[in-house]
Scaffold this motif. Structure first.
Motif, PDB file in Angstrom:
ATOM      1  N   ARG A  31      -0.745   3.747  11.002  1.00 30.88           N
ATOM      2  CA  ARG A  31       0.378   3.247  10.228  1.00 30.88           C
ATOM      3  C   ARG A  31       0.871   1.928  10.822  1.00 30.88           C
ATOM      4  NH1 ARG A  31       3.877   6.830   6.368  1.00 30.88           N
ATOM      5  NH2 ARG A  31       2.264   8.301   5.748  1.00 30.88           N
ATOM      6  N   TYR A  33       3.843  -1.248  10.175  1.00 33.57           N
ATOM      7  CA  TYR A  33       5.111  -1.571   9.519  1.00 33.57           C
ATOM      8  C   TYR A  33       5.457  -3.033   9.781  1.00 33.57           C
ATOM      9  CZ  TYR A  33       5.573   3.518  10.252  1.00 33.57           C
ATOM     10  OH  TYR A  33       5.365   4.874  10.298  1.00 33.57           O
ATOM     11  N   TYR A  35       8.930  -5.495   9.734  1.00 34.51           N
ATOM     12  CA  TYR A  35      10.387  -5.556   9.680  1.00 34.51           C
ATOM     13  C   TYR A  35      10.795  -7.015   9.850  1.00 34.51           C
ATOM     14  CZ  TYR A  35      10.501  -0.489  10.642  1.00 34.51           C
ATOM     15  OH  TYR A  35      10.339   0.880  10.585  1.00 34.51           O
ATOM     16  N   PHE A  45      13.591  -3.029   7.297  1.00 33.78           N
ATOM     17  CA  PHE A  45      12.261  -2.648   6.830  1.00 33.78           C
ATOM     18  C   PHE A  45      11.809  -3.556   5.695  1.00 33.78           C
ATOM     19  CE2 PHE A  45       8.773  -0.024   5.638  1.00 33.78           C
ATOM     20  CZ  PHE A  45       8.795   0.074   4.246  1.00 33.78           C
ATOM     21  N   TYR A  48       5.213  -0.943   4.645  1.00 29.45           N
ATOM     22  CA  TYR A  48       4.304  -0.279   5.575  1.00 29.45           C
ATOM     23  C   TYR A  48       3.007   0.159   4.926  1.00 29.45           C
ATOM     24  CZ  TYR A  48       5.579   4.662   4.513  1.00 29.45           C
ATOM     25  OH  TYR A  48       5.782   5.867   3.936  1.00 29.45           O
ATOM     26  N   GLU A  56       4.781   1.566   0.810  1.00 28.49           N
ATOM     27  CA  GLU A  56       6.149   1.283   0.383  1.00 28.49           C
ATOM     28  C   GLU A  56       6.486  -0.176   0.634  1.00 28.49           C
ATOM     29  OE1 GLU A  56       9.115   3.979   1.868  1.00 28.49           O
ATOM     30  OE2 GLU A  56      10.777   2.861   0.995  1.00 28.49           O
ATOM     31  N   SER A  97       0.078   8.715  12.619  1.00 34.27           N
ATOM     32  CA  SER A  97       0.639   9.734  11.725  1.00 34.27           C
ATOM     33  C   SER A  97      -0.090  11.071  11.847  1.00 34.27           C
ATOM     34  CB  SER A  97       0.580   9.255  10.285  1.00 34.27           C
ATOM     35  OG  SER A  97      -0.755   9.119   9.859  1.00 34.27           O
TER      36      SER A  97
ATOM     37  N   TYR B  98       7.230   9.737   9.713  1.00 30.05           N
ATOM     38  CA  TYR B  98       6.287   8.629   9.848  1.00 30.05           C
ATOM     39  C   TYR B  98       6.679   7.470   8.962  1.00 30.05           C
ATOM     40  CZ  TYR B  98       3.727  12.769  11.333  1.00 30.05           C
ATOM     41  OH  TYR B  98       3.356  13.934  11.912  1.00 30.05           O
ATOM     42  N   LEU B 101      12.055   3.091   9.334  1.00 24.32           N
ATOM     43  CA  LEU B 101      13.259   3.284  10.121  1.00 24.32           C
ATOM     44  C   LEU B 101      14.384   2.458   9.509  1.00 24.32           C
ATOM     45  CD1 LEU B 101      11.785   3.042  13.745  1.00 24.32           C
ATOM     46  CD2 LEU B 101      12.480   5.110  12.523  1.00 24.32           C
TER      47      LEU B 101
END
Lengths: 115, 113
Positions: A31, A33, A35, A45, A48, A56, A97, B98, B101
């Motif tokens: 995973r 992400y 930000y 956010f 991801y 998302e 994950s 998972y 945040l």
């Protein structure tokens, strides 16, 4: 260094130019992400991925922003037609994950300044 | 929408004193609550986390407490040292943990020798 890495660390660009940032996650993390952090605020956010799938996207992510993770390893974040309001620290994080490992580990960030 | 509020925004303590930072979350489905420490110019680093099936967790001088009913969680640092000076962020996440945040705005902690 086996942590999350990001390049470049700093980018200064003129308004209207396109920029691209790269993130290399921890190698076994599936995973990833993105930000954005502005001065005096917590990270917000953006988007991801699990492997190569983008799961998302935040409503903060306008259509000038696009992110990819083509092979499920590194990711790129592109901003087209940059605006002064895009100036911020762009942080990447990765996590695993499976096995109850929820922790997200952050990279050092790319600081973008749009002049 | 999802929101995390963090207080205070700044905290100044003498070395050896305790420091407490409090956060409130809005989404009752949140079930994972990490705390990050960010030193000037550096990446956020995870220092402790807690899941919703636990009320308290300790790691040496750091502890986190969670009150699910009130949707509050707090970071406690005992015997503070100058190297604890940094910005601390709380965050909340839901689902399998998972996912994204949602961060508070941060607390700037200054520990004076």
């Amino acid at each position: 260094d086996t942590g999350v890495s990001q390049n470049p660390r700093h980018k200064i660009t003129k308004r209207g130019q396109n920029v691209t940032f790269r993130c290399d996650p921890i190698s076994e993390h599936n995973r990833l992400y993105w930000y954005r952090q502005t001065l005096g605020q917590g990270p917000e956010f953006l988007t991801y991925f699990q492997n190569e799938a983008q799961l998302e996207k935040s409503r903060l992510l306008s259509d000038r922003f696009s992110a990819e993770r083509p092979k499920g390893s590194f990711s790129t974040l592109e901003i087209q037609r940059t605006e002064q309001g895009d100036s911020a620290m762009y942080l990447c994080a990765s996590s695993l994950s499976s096995g109850g490992h929820n922790e997200q580990y952050f990279g050092p960030g790319t600081r973008l300044t749009v002049t | 929408g999802e929101n995390v509020e963090q207080h205070p925004s700044t905290l100044s303590v003498q070395e050896g004193d305790s420091a407490v930072i409090k956060c409130t979350y809005s989404d009752s489905a949140s079930n994972y609550f990490p705390w990050y420490k960010q030193e000037l110019g550096k990446r956020p680093q995870l220092i402790i986390d807690i899941r919703s099936n636990v009320g308290e967790k300790k790691d040496q001088r750091i502890a986190v407490t969670l009150n699910k009913t009130a949707k509050h969680f707090s970071l406690h640092i005992t015997e503070t040292q100058p190297e604890d000076s940094a910005v601390y962020f709380c965050a909340a996440s839901k689902g399998s943990g998972y996912n994204k945040l949602i961060f508070g705005a941060g607390t700037r902690l200054a520990v004076h020798p």
